[in-house]
Design a protein around this motif. Sequence first.
Motif, PDB file in Angstrom:
ATOM      1  N   ARG A  21     -13.800 -54.273  75.636  1.00 46.21           N
ATOM      2  CA  ARG A  21     -13.853 -55.893  75.103  1.00 46.21           C
ATOM      3  C   ARG A  21     -15.166 -56.243  75.852  1.00 46.21           C
ATOM      4  N   MET A  22     -16.245 -56.295  75.341  1.00 47.33           N
ATOM      5  CA  MET A  22     -17.362 -56.802  76.173  1.00 47.33           C
ATOM      6  C   MET A  22     -18.445 -57.585  75.161  1.00 47.33           C
ATOM      7  N   ARG A  23     -19.154 -58.307  75.610  1.00 52.75           N
ATOM      8  CA  ARG A  23     -20.274 -59.085  74.903  1.00 52.75           C
ATOM      9  C   ARG A  23     -21.347 -58.449  75.270  1.00 52.75           C
ATOM     10  N   CYS A  24     -21.970 -58.051  74.058  1.00 51.44           N
ATOM     11  CA  CYS A  24     -23.535 -57.209  74.275  1.00 51.44           C
ATOM     12  C   CYS A  24     -24.655 -58.339  73.837  1.00 51.44           C
ATOM     13  N   PRO A  31     -39.474 -58.039  67.956  1.00 57.16           N
ATOM     14  CA  PRO A  31     -38.088 -57.983  66.929  1.00 57.16           C
ATOM     15  C   PRO A  31     -38.380 -57.370  65.545  1.00 57.16           C
ATOM     16  N   ASP A  32     -37.528 -56.581  65.068  1.00 59.38           N
ATOM     17  CA  ASP A  32     -37.578 -55.921  63.677  1.00 59.38           C
ATOM     18  C   ASP A  32     -36.404 -56.361  63.097  1.00 59.38           C
ATOM     19  N   THR A  33     -36.692 -57.254  62.192  1.00 59.89           N
ATOM     20  CA  THR A  33     -35.608 -57.535  61.080  1.00 59.89           C
ATOM     21  C   THR A  33     -34.418 -56.774  60.781  1.00 59.89           C
ATOM     22  N   TYR A  34     -34.742 -55.709  60.593  1.00 61.28           N
ATOM     23  CA  TYR A  34     -33.592 -54.678  60.340  1.00 61.28           C
ATOM     24  C   TYR A  34     -32.739 -54.467  61.381  1.00 61.28           C
ATOM     25  N   LEU A  35     -33.355 -54.164  62.802  1.00 58.78           N
ATOM     26  CA  LEU A  35     -32.620 -53.604  63.851  1.00 58.78           C
ATOM     27  C   LEU A  35     -32.054 -54.909  64.404  1.00 58.78           C
ATOM     28  N   VAL A  36     -32.465 -56.064  64.118  1.00 56.33           N
ATOM     29  CA  VAL A  36     -31.799 -57.360  64.756  1.00 56.33           C
ATOM     30  C   VAL A  36     -30.399 -57.549  63.823  1.00 56.33           C
ATOM     31  N   ARG A  37     -30.502 -57.168  62.486  1.00 53.01           N
ATOM     32  CA  ARG A  37     -29.438 -57.510  61.696  1.00 53.01           C
ATOM     33  C   ARG A  37     -28.394 -56.329  61.896  1.00 53.01           C
ATOM     34  N   GLU A  38     -28.893 -55.117  62.151  1.00 57.31           N
ATOM     35  CA  GLU A  38     -27.931 -53.871  62.808  1.00 57.31           C
ATOM     36  C   GLU A  38     -27.398 -54.220  64.110  1.00 57.31           C
ATOM     37  N   ALA A  39     -27.993 -54.966  64.990  1.00 59.41           N
ATOM     38  CA  ALA A  39     -27.307 -55.310  66.171  1.00 59.41           C
ATOM     39  C   ALA A  39     -26.246 -56.418  66.125  1.00 59.41           C
ATOM     40  N   GLN A  40     -26.621 -57.269  65.003  1.00 54.18           N
ATOM     41  CA  GLN A  40     -25.543 -58.271  64.633  1.00 54.18           C
ATOM     42  C   GLN A  40     -24.597 -57.631  63.995  1.00 54.18           C
ATOM     43  N   SER A  41     -24.513 -56.671  63.191  1.00 57.01           N
ATOM     44  CA  SER A  41     -23.474 -56.057  62.339  1.00 57.01           C
ATOM     45  C   SER A  41     -22.553 -55.376  63.509  1.00 57.01           C
ATOM     46  N   VAL A  42     -23.047 -54.834  64.675  1.00 53.83           N
ATOM     47  CA  VAL A  42     -22.172 -54.165  65.526  1.00 53.83           C
ATOM     48  C   VAL A  42     -21.651 -54.954  66.430  1.00 53.83           C
ATOM     49  N   GLY A  43     -21.852 -56.249  66.482  1.00 52.01           N
ATOM     50  CA  GLY A  43     -21.214 -57.202  67.433  1.00 52.01           C
ATOM     51  C   GLY A  43     -21.984 -57.680  68.789  1.00 52.01           C
ATOM     52  N   ALA A  44     -23.411 -57.527  68.573  1.00 54.93           N
ATOM     53  CA  ALA A  44     -24.471 -57.760  69.686  1.00 54.93           C
ATOM     54  C   ALA A  44     -25.048 -59.046  69.337  1.00 54.93           C
TER      55      ALA A  44
END
Length: 94
Positions: A21-24, A31-44
């Motif tokens: 249970r940590m915030r990332c 920034p690559d829009t695809y990778l930013v969305r991917e980061a957000q989808s895994v909770g970062a």
Amino acid sequence: MRLGDYNGLHLVLLARCADQRMRCVVYSDRPDTYLVREAQSVGAFFERTERLIHALPAYCRAALPPKDRRAPDGRDRRAVFRGGRRSADQPVVV
């Protein structure tokens, strides 16, 4: 976000799989829009490298929402002059 052959999302996924249970916070200067969305989808949460020095203390103090809801392809309102009613808010005083 970039760590040689891997990227920072691998670390976020490992933390999630280990049920930590940590915030990332994931950051990058490109920034690559695809990778930013991917980061957000895994909770970062994502930040640009130049903003990280100011954003990181706020992340440590804040009560953060469960996930980053910001639109990665949207414009940053902090970078655009929006004006106001006071004379000090005007870009050029005549």
